[in-house]
Scaffold this motif. Structure first.
Motif, PDB file in Angstrom:
ATOM      1  N   GLU A  23       0.831  -1.212   0.000  1.00 36.73           N
ATOM      2  CA  GLU A  23       0.000   0.000   0.000  1.00 36.73           C
ATOM      3  C   GLU A  23       0.858   1.251   0.000  1.00 36.73           C
ATOM      4  OE1 GLU A  23      -3.287   2.507  -0.135  1.00 36.73           O
ATOM      5  OE2 GLU A  23      -3.114   0.376  -0.632  1.00 36.73           O
ATOM      6  N   VAL A  24       1.948   1.253   0.767  1.00 36.96           N
ATOM      7  CA  VAL A  24       2.857   2.405   0.761  1.00 36.96           C
ATOM      8  C   VAL A  24       3.423   2.597  -0.649  1.00 36.96           C
ATOM      9  CG1 VAL A  24       5.085   3.281   1.613  1.00 36.96           C
ATOM     10  CG2 VAL A  24       3.431   2.305   3.218  1.00 36.96           C
ATOM     11  N   CYS A  25       3.810   1.507  -1.271  1.00 34.82           N
ATOM     12  CA  CYS A  25       4.317   1.547  -2.645  1.00 34.82           C
ATOM     13  C   CYS A  25       3.272   2.158  -3.577  1.00 34.82           C
ATOM     14  CB  CYS A  25       4.662   0.119  -3.060  1.00 34.82           C
ATOM     15  SG  CYS A  25       5.491  -0.045  -4.631  1.00 34.82           S
ATOM     16  N   TYR A  26       2.037   1.692  -3.480  1.00 36.00           N
ATOM     17  CA  TYR A  26       0.959   2.207  -4.325  1.00 36.00           C
ATOM     18  C   TYR A  26       0.722   3.695  -4.064  1.00 36.00           C
ATOM     19  CZ  TYR A  26      -0.443  -2.606  -5.530  1.00 36.00           C
ATOM     20  OH  TYR A  26      -0.490  -3.888  -5.984  1.00 36.00           O
ATOM     21  N   ARG A  27       0.813   4.113  -2.810  1.00 30.83           N
ATOM     22  CA  ARG A  27       0.600   5.535  -2.496  1.00 30.83           C
ATOM     23  C   ARG A  27       1.714   6.409  -3.048  1.00 30.83           C
ATOM     24  NH1 ARG A  27      -2.438   5.985   3.357  1.00 30.83           N
ATOM     25  NH2 ARG A  27      -3.994   4.384   2.936  1.00 30.83           N
ATOM     26  N   LEU A  28       2.920   5.858  -3.122  1.00 27.09           N
ATOM     27  CA  LEU A  28       4.010   6.601  -3.759  1.00 27.09           C
ATOM     28  C   LEU A  28       3.710   6.780  -5.248  1.00 27.09           C
ATOM     29  CD1 LEU A  28       7.082   4.985  -1.972  1.00 27.09           C
ATOM     30  CD2 LEU A  28       6.162   7.279  -1.607  1.00 27.09           C
ATOM     31  N   PHE A  29       3.183   5.716  -5.873  1.00 28.50           N
ATOM     32  CA  PHE A  29       2.769   5.846  -7.279  1.00 28.50           C
ATOM     33  C   PHE A  29       1.624   6.849  -7.399  1.00 28.50           C
ATOM     34  CE2 PHE A  29       4.427   1.323  -7.913  1.00 28.50           C
ATOM     35  CZ  PHE A  29       5.588   1.739  -8.532  1.00 28.50           C
ATOM     36  N   ASP A  30       0.692   6.824  -6.446  1.00 28.99           N
ATOM     37  CA  ASP A  30      -0.404   7.801  -6.438  1.00 28.99           C
ATOM     38  C   ASP A  30       0.157   9.223  -6.460  1.00 28.99           C
ATOM     39  OD1 ASP A  30      -2.358   5.800  -6.226  1.00 28.99           O
ATOM     40  OD2 ASP A  30      -2.663   6.090  -4.072  1.00 28.99           O
ATOM     41  N   ALA A  39      11.528   2.282  -6.198  1.00 27.13           N
ATOM     42  CA  ALA A  39      12.501   1.222  -5.915  1.00 27.13           C
ATOM     43  C   ALA A  39      13.549   1.716  -4.927  1.00 27.13           C
ATOM     44  CB  ALA A  39      13.156   0.749  -7.206  1.00 27.13           C
ATOM     45  N   ASP A  40      14.068   2.908  -5.168  1.00 29.13           N
ATOM     46  CA  ASP A  40      15.092   3.475  -4.292  1.00 29.13           C
ATOM     47  C   ASP A  40      14.522   3.759  -2.897  1.00 29.13           C
ATOM     48  OD1 ASP A  40      17.764   4.620  -3.834  1.00 29.13           O
ATOM     49  OD2 ASP A  40      16.679   6.517  -3.707  1.00 29.13           O
ATOM     50  N   ALA A  41      13.352   4.366  -2.842  1.00 29.88           N
ATOM     51  CA  ALA A  41      12.747   4.738  -1.558  1.00 29.88           C
ATOM     52  C   ALA A  41      12.400   3.515  -0.717  1.00 29.88           C
ATOM     53  CB  ALA A  41      11.498   5.588  -1.784  1.00 29.88           C
ATOM     54  N   MET A  42      11.885   2.469  -1.373  1.00 26.95           N
ATOM     55  CA  MET A  42      11.420   1.285  -0.647  1.00 26.95           C
ATOM     56  C   MET A  42      12.528   0.253  -0.408  1.00 26.95           C
ATOM     57  SD  MET A  42       7.964   1.625  -0.253  1.00 26.95           S
ATOM     58  CE  MET A  42       7.555  -0.029   0.214  1.00 26.95           C
ATOM     59  N   GLY A  43      13.654   0.424  -1.087  1.00 27.57           N
ATOM     60  CA  GLY A  43      14.734  -0.556  -0.952  1.00 27.57           C
ATOM     61  C   GLY A  43      14.394  -1.863  -1.656  1.00 27.57           C
ATOM     62  N   ILE A  44      13.699  -1.749  -2.801  1.00 25.02           N
ATOM     63  CA  ILE A  44      13.356  -2.926  -3.598  1.00 25.02           C
ATOM     64  C   ILE A  44      13.981  -2.774  -4.978  1.00 25.02           C
ATOM     65  CG2 ILE A  44      11.208  -3.403  -2.347  1.00 25.02           C
ATOM     66  CD1 ILE A  44       9.637  -2.074  -4.617  1.00 25.02           C
ATOM     67  N   SER A  45      14.016  -3.850  -5.741  1.00 24.44           N
ATOM     68  CA  SER A  45      14.609  -3.789  -7.079  1.00 24.44           C
ATOM     69  C   SER A  45      13.687  -3.031  -8.031  1.00 24.44           C
ATOM     70  CB  SER A  45      14.857  -5.199  -7.616  1.00 24.44           C
ATOM     71  OG  SER A  45      13.618  -5.837  -7.921  1.00 24.44           O
ATOM     72  N   TYR A  46      14.283  -2.570  -9.138  1.00 25.19           N
ATOM     73  CA  TYR A  46      13.482  -1.907 -10.168  1.00 25.19           C
ATOM     74  C   TYR A  46      12.454  -2.879 -10.726  1.00 25.19           C
ATOM     75  CZ  TYR A  46      12.188   0.401 -14.493  1.00 25.19           C
ATOM     76  OH  TYR A  46      11.474   0.972 -15.522  1.00 25.19           O
ATOM     77  N   GLY A  47      12.828  -4.140 -10.866  1.00 19.63           N
ATOM     78  CA  GLY A  47      11.899  -5.155 -11.359  1.00 19.63           C
ATOM     79  C   GLY A  47      10.705  -5.329 -10.427  1.00 19.63           C
ATOM     80  N   ALA A  48      10.962  -5.334  -9.134  1.00 20.90           N
ATOM     81  CA  ALA A  48       9.873  -5.451  -8.160  1.00 20.90           C
ATOM     82  C   ALA A  48       8.978  -4.212  -8.210  1.00 20.90           C
ATOM     83  CB  ALA A  48      10.431  -5.646  -6.751  1.00 20.90           C
ATOM     84  N   ALA A  49       9.586  -3.044  -8.354  1.00 17.70           N
ATOM     85  CA  ALA A  49       8.801  -1.806  -8.449  1.00 17.70           C
ATOM     86  C   ALA A  49       7.951  -1.813  -9.720  1.00 17.70           C
ATOM     87  CB  ALA A  49       9.722  -0.594  -8.428  1.00 17.70           C
ATOM     88  N   THR A  50       8.503  -2.342 -10.799  1.00 16.90           N
ATOM     89  CA  THR A  50       7.755  -2.435 -12.058  1.00 16.90           C
ATOM     90  C   THR A  50       6.565  -3.374 -11.899  1.00 16.90           C
ATOM     91  OG1 THR A  50       9.697  -1.915 -13.387  1.00 16.90           O
ATOM     92  CG2 THR A  50       7.911  -3.102 -14.498  1.00 16.90           C
ATOM     93  N   HIS A  51       6.780  -4.507 -11.228  1.00 18.05           N
ATOM     94  CA  HIS A  51       5.693  -5.456 -10.955  1.00 18.05           C
ATOM     95  C   HIS A  51       4.580  -4.767 -10.162  1.00 18.05           C
ATOM     96  CE1 HIS A  51       3.617  -9.092  -9.656  1.00 18.05           C
ATOM     97  NE2 HIS A  51       3.738  -8.661  -8.419  1.00 18.05           N
ATOM     98  N   ARG A  52       4.968  -4.030  -9.124  1.00 20.13           N
ATOM     99  CA  ARG A  52       3.979  -3.320  -8.303  1.00 20.13           C
ATOM    100  C   ARG A  52       3.298  -2.215  -9.097  1.00 20.13           C
ATOM    101  NH1 ARG A  52       2.557  -6.818  -4.648  1.00 20.13           N
ATOM    102  NH2 ARG A  52       4.372  -7.682  -3.631  1.00 20.13           N
ATOM    103  N   PHE A  53       4.018  -1.558  -9.994  1.00 24.18           N
ATOM    104  CA  PHE A  53       3.440  -0.504 -10.817  1.00 24.18           C
ATOM    105  C   PHE A  53       2.338  -1.069 -11.714  1.00 24.18           C
ATOM    106  CE2 PHE A  53       3.340   2.076 -14.715  1.00 24.18           C
ATOM    107  CZ  PHE A  53       3.026   3.303 -14.171  1.00 24.18           C
ATOM    108  N   HIS A  54       2.617  -2.210 -12.333  1.00 21.41           N
ATOM    109  CA  HIS A  54       1.613  -2.821 -13.211  1.00 21.41           C
ATOM    110  C   HIS A  54       0.400  -3.300 -12.405  1.00 21.41           C
ATOM    111  CE1 HIS A  54       3.886  -2.326 -16.818  1.00 21.41           C
ATOM    112  NE2 HIS A  54       4.918  -3.005 -16.344  1.00 21.41           N
ATOM    113  N   ALA A  55       0.635  -3.831 -11.203  1.00 22.74           N
ATOM    114  CA  ALA A  55      -0.475  -4.237 -10.332  1.00 22.74           C
ATOM    115  C   ALA A  55      -1.300  -3.014  -9.938  1.00 22.74           C
ATOM    116  CB  ALA A  55       0.060  -4.954  -9.091  1.00 22.74           C
ATOM    117  N   TRP A  56      -0.636  -1.909  -9.642  1.00 21.74           N
ATOM    118  CA  TRP A  56      -1.303  -0.647  -9.294  1.00 21.74           C
ATOM    119  C   TRP A  56      -2.169  -0.170 -10.453  1.00 21.74           C
ATOM    120  CZ3 TRP A  56       0.000   4.305 -11.418  1.00 21.74           C
ATOM    121  CH2 TRP A  56      -0.547   5.410 -10.766  1.00 21.74           C
TER     122      TRP A  56
END
Length: 70
Positions: A23-30, A39-56
């Protein structure tokens, strides 16, 4: 505010995001953050952030129903 702290230990369980972390990730996209910034803010990979972006996006992007931060 502090409740959206992307580095909070409540956002991750090991290497995986918790439901709160997702949810925090999604709110950052919001807020208009890029996948690289999330990815940088959450300490996750760019690939993981991309996965979350598409889910969002599939959930409706900024029009999705926000979940409570637990």
């Amino acid at each position: 505010g502090d409740e959206l702290d992307p580095k909070s230990p409540l956002n991750k369980h090991g290497a995986n995001l918790t439901p709160r972390g997702v949810e925090v990730c999604y709110r950052l996209f919001d807020g208009g953050k890029t996948r690289y910034a999330v990815a940088d803010a959450m300490g996750i990979s760019y690939g993981a952030a991309t996965h979350r972006f598409h889910a969002w996006e599939k959930l409706g992007g900024q029009k999705r129903k926000r979940q409570p931060l637990k």
